[in-house]
Design a protein around this motif. Structure first.
Motif, PDB file in Angstrom:
ATOM      1  N   LEU A 152     -18.596   9.046 -59.861  1.00 40.16           N
ATOM      2  CA  LEU A 152     -20.040   8.910 -60.085  1.00 40.16           C
ATOM      3  C   LEU A 152     -20.333   7.983 -61.267  1.00 40.16           C
ATOM      4  CD1 LEU A 152     -21.272  12.552 -59.403  1.00 40.16           C
ATOM      5  CD2 LEU A 152     -21.580  10.532 -57.982  1.00 40.16           C
ATOM      6  N   VAL A 153     -19.541   8.063 -62.314  1.00 43.00           N
ATOM      7  CA  VAL A 153     -19.725   7.168 -63.464  1.00 43.00           C
ATOM      8  C   VAL A 153     -19.462   5.723 -63.049  1.00 43.00           C
ATOM      9  CG1 VAL A 153     -18.769   6.527 -65.713  1.00 43.00           C
ATOM     10  CG2 VAL A 153     -19.283   8.917 -65.222  1.00 43.00           C
ATOM     11  N   ILE A 154     -18.420   5.493 -62.277  1.00 42.87           N
ATOM     12  CA  ILE A 154     -18.099   4.129 -61.818  1.00 42.87           C
ATOM     13  C   ILE A 154     -19.220   3.593 -60.927  1.00 42.87           C
ATOM     14  CG2 ILE A 154     -16.483   2.736 -60.446  1.00 42.87           C
ATOM     15  CD1 ILE A 154     -15.343   3.525 -63.139  1.00 42.87           C
ATOM     16  N   ILE A 155     -19.784   4.441 -60.079  1.00 45.94           N
ATOM     17  CA  ILE A 155     -20.907   4.012 -59.228  1.00 45.94           C
ATOM     18  C   ILE A 155     -22.096   3.602 -60.101  1.00 45.94           C
ATOM     19  CG2 ILE A 155     -22.637   4.827 -57.572  1.00 45.94           C
ATOM     20  CD1 ILE A 155     -20.370   6.491 -56.288  1.00 45.94           C
ATOM     21  N   PHE A 156     -22.378   4.400 -61.132  1.00 47.91           N
ATOM     22  CA  PHE A 156     -23.469   4.069 -62.049  1.00 47.91           C
ATOM     23  C   PHE A 156     -23.195   2.745 -62.777  1.00 47.91           C
ATOM     24  CE2 PHE A 156     -25.266   4.321 -66.367  1.00 47.91           C
ATOM     25  CZ  PHE A 156     -26.612   4.341 -66.038  1.00 47.91           C
ATOM     26  N   LEU A 157     -21.973   2.589 -63.268  1.00 51.99           N
ATOM     27  CA  LEU A 157     -21.616   1.346 -63.960  1.00 51.99           C
ATOM     28  C   LEU A 157     -21.678   0.143 -63.023  1.00 51.99           C
ATOM     29  CD1 LEU A 157     -18.632   2.544 -66.186  1.00 51.99           C
ATOM     30  CD2 LEU A 157     -20.976   2.011 -66.905  1.00 51.99           C
ATOM     31  N   ASN A 158     -21.309   0.348 -61.768  1.00 52.74           N
ATOM     32  CA  ASN A 158     -21.385  -0.729 -60.788  1.00 52.74           C
ATOM     33  C   ASN A 158     -22.841  -1.136 -60.557  1.00 52.74           C
ATOM     34  OD1 ASN A 158     -20.432  -2.601 -58.900  1.00 52.74           O
ATOM     35  ND2 ASN A 158     -20.686  -1.156 -57.231  1.00 52.74           N
ATOM     36  N   ALA A 159     -23.744  -0.161 -60.529  1.00 54.40           N
ATOM     37  CA  ALA A 159     -25.167  -0.485 -60.377  1.00 54.40           C
ATOM     38  C   ALA A 159     -25.650  -1.310 -61.573  1.00 54.40           C
ATOM     39  CB  ALA A 159     -25.985   0.792 -60.245  1.00 54.40           C
TER      40      ALA A 159
ATOM     41  N   PHE B 120     -13.953  -3.231 -60.044  1.00 59.38           N
ATOM     42  CA  PHE B 120     -14.762  -2.292 -59.253  1.00 59.38           C
ATOM     43  C   PHE B 120     -14.200  -2.156 -57.842  1.00 59.38           C
ATOM     44  CE2 PHE B 120     -18.338  -3.125 -62.302  1.00 59.38           C
ATOM     45  CZ  PHE B 120     -18.475  -1.806 -62.715  1.00 59.38           C
ATOM     46  N   CYS B 121     -13.844  -3.262 -57.238  1.00 55.72           N
ATOM     47  CA  CYS B 121     -13.293  -3.239 -55.881  1.00 55.72           C
ATOM     48  C   CYS B 121     -11.997  -2.440 -55.838  1.00 55.72           C
ATOM     49  CB  CYS B 121     -13.082  -4.660 -55.393  1.00 55.72           C
ATOM     50  SG  CYS B 121     -12.491  -4.742 -53.696  1.00 55.72           S
ATOM     51  N   THR B 122     -11.148  -2.624 -56.853  1.00 56.00           N
ATOM     52  CA  THR B 122      -9.879  -1.894 -56.904  1.00 56.00           C
ATOM     53  C   THR B 122     -10.113  -0.389 -57.009  1.00 56.00           C
ATOM     54  OG1 THR B 122      -8.816  -3.783 -57.959  1.00 56.00           O
ATOM     55  CG2 THR B 122      -7.712  -1.662 -58.185  1.00 56.00           C
TER      56      THR B 122
END
Length: 175
Positions: A109-116, A145-147
């Motif tokens: 969830l943190v990575i998704i937020f950072l990606n946004a 992010f892709c990795t």
């Protein structure tokens, strides 16, 4: 006993529905016979005529839903087991251990937020419209992010005991 009202003053038949009588079907318009109904107000007896159904009960047209039915529906929804995709996961193995772990879900969830946030930064500050022509910093971050997202998808896919069950998880299919 109430006197019978004159025929021209009879109320229209009760249909039990909330719609004008001109759009009702003939079978709906047929109402039970009128019966006397006595009421008291301020000590005076008043007499009205109303229709009852075959069981002797008065027909009702409700505007509000039945409270007991709503309570029963709510109880049924509360006791229904919540859909959890982990019930399709294997019980042994590294991938199911990772996929079930709460920290894995939190990090994702943190990575998704950072990606946004990164999409916002990339849109505003990347001079190129394609990743291939972008500066190396933008390329490296995109590949990171892709990795991670490939790793997350692989762990979740590997956790399914029967791989066909992955289609039962809407988020997995979306990913």
């Amino acid at each position: 006993e109430c006197p019978r009202p004159p025929e021209e003053r009879l109320p229209p038949p009760l249909s039990g529905r909330l719609c004008p009588p001109n759009i009702l079907n003939d079978d709906v318009r047929q109402s039970p016979p009128l019966e006397p109904f006595q009421t008291r107000d301020n000590g005076n007896m008043s007499c009205t005529w109303r229709s009852s159904d075959k069981d002797g009960r008065m027909p009702t047209a409700t505007i509000f839903p039945d409270a007991n039915a709503m309570k029963d529906s709510l109880r049924e929804q509360m006791t229904k087991p919540r859909h959890d995709v982990s019930m399709y996961y294997s019980t042994v193995g590294f991938t199911q251990l990772i996929a079930r772990h709460a920290r894995f879900e939190q990090v994702t969830l943190v990575i998704i937020f950072l990606n946004a946030l990164w999409i916002w930064i990339d849109t505003d500050y990347n001079p190129s419209s394609t990743l291939l022509n972008s500066p190396p910093f933008f390329q490296i971050v995109e590949h990171c992010f892709c990795t991670y997202f490939c790793f997350e998808w692989t762990m979740r896919f590997g956790a399914f005991q029967k791989k066909i069950n992955c289609f039962k998880d809407a988020w997995f299919v979306f990913d």
